[in-house]
Write a protein that holds these residues in place. Sequence first.
Motif, PDB file in Angstrom:
ATOM      1  N   LYS A 293       0.892  -1.338   0.013  1.00  0.00           N
ATOM      2  CA  LYS A 293      -0.149  -0.116   0.261  1.00  0.00           C
ATOM      3  C   LYS A 293       0.997   1.207   0.013  1.00  0.00           C
TER       4      LYS A 293
ATOM      5  N   THR B 165      -6.903   3.090   0.265  1.00  0.00           N
ATOM      6  CA  THR B 165      -7.535   1.856   0.879  1.00  0.00           C
ATOM      7  C   THR B 165      -8.996   1.955   0.471  1.00  0.00           C
TER       8      THR B 165
ATOM      9  N   PHE C 252      -9.299  -3.187   2.242  1.00  0.00           N
ATOM     10  CA  PHE C 252      -9.558  -3.393   3.952  1.00  0.00           C
ATOM     11  C   PHE C 252     -10.102  -4.449   4.265  1.00  0.00           C
TER      12      PHE C 252
END
Length: 230
Positions: free
Chosen positions: A51, A58, A63
């Motif tokens: 990430k 996100t 998630f």
Amino acid sequence: MLVPLTRQKFEQLIPLIATGPQYKYYWGKFANFLQRLLISVVVVAVILLVKVLFRLVTSPILFFVGVVAALFWLWYPIFQASIRNIKCRRYKYSGFFRGRILDWWITEKLIGKQETVNSKGELVIVENREKRINIEVGDDTGFSVELEAPLRPFHKEIVRGQMAEMIVMSNRPDLSSIDDFSDVYIPSRNIWVSDYPYIRRDFFDGVSSRLRENRQPRRQNSRRPRRSRE
């Protein structure tokens, strides 16, 4: 005695989702928990690293993947037990079998090895062995199965000739060929002999009680002479 069971009753006895005892079986020892926890930490760390490196936003999917990875240590035993249950439930037909303990004996099984160093600095391999009970269950038709399980203190109450009950599985409607079987129950001593707890024991107790009262022995002359499981 061999009594066919309905599909509904079979699926009650061997559930799709892991039960408490099945979850406990796959939870394992503390070392198994640490191994799963390490996997969770590593996977989450990799996700965070990716990430940051690729400057990913996100998203709900990312998630979700992170949550699944973080809880791997918790849900993986459920997954393992459920997969084992599914393999068992793939059989199309099942039956309640009641026979007798024909024989039993004790063996040892190698469950692991450890390398250590003795006082002289020499490498020593230590074998971890587990005592196992082996029982043979059958009836007067010549049908018999063998089951191996970890030895427990209450197994000392097992003697030859005791009534034994279990669930058998087959892909033939007449159960003329037995392909697999469950853990074994000895009602006179309220003892279960099992490695993996396949059956929901609360449901089995009701089935066992009713069939012992209402059914007469049924012979199956063409059943496979012997099956065994470790």
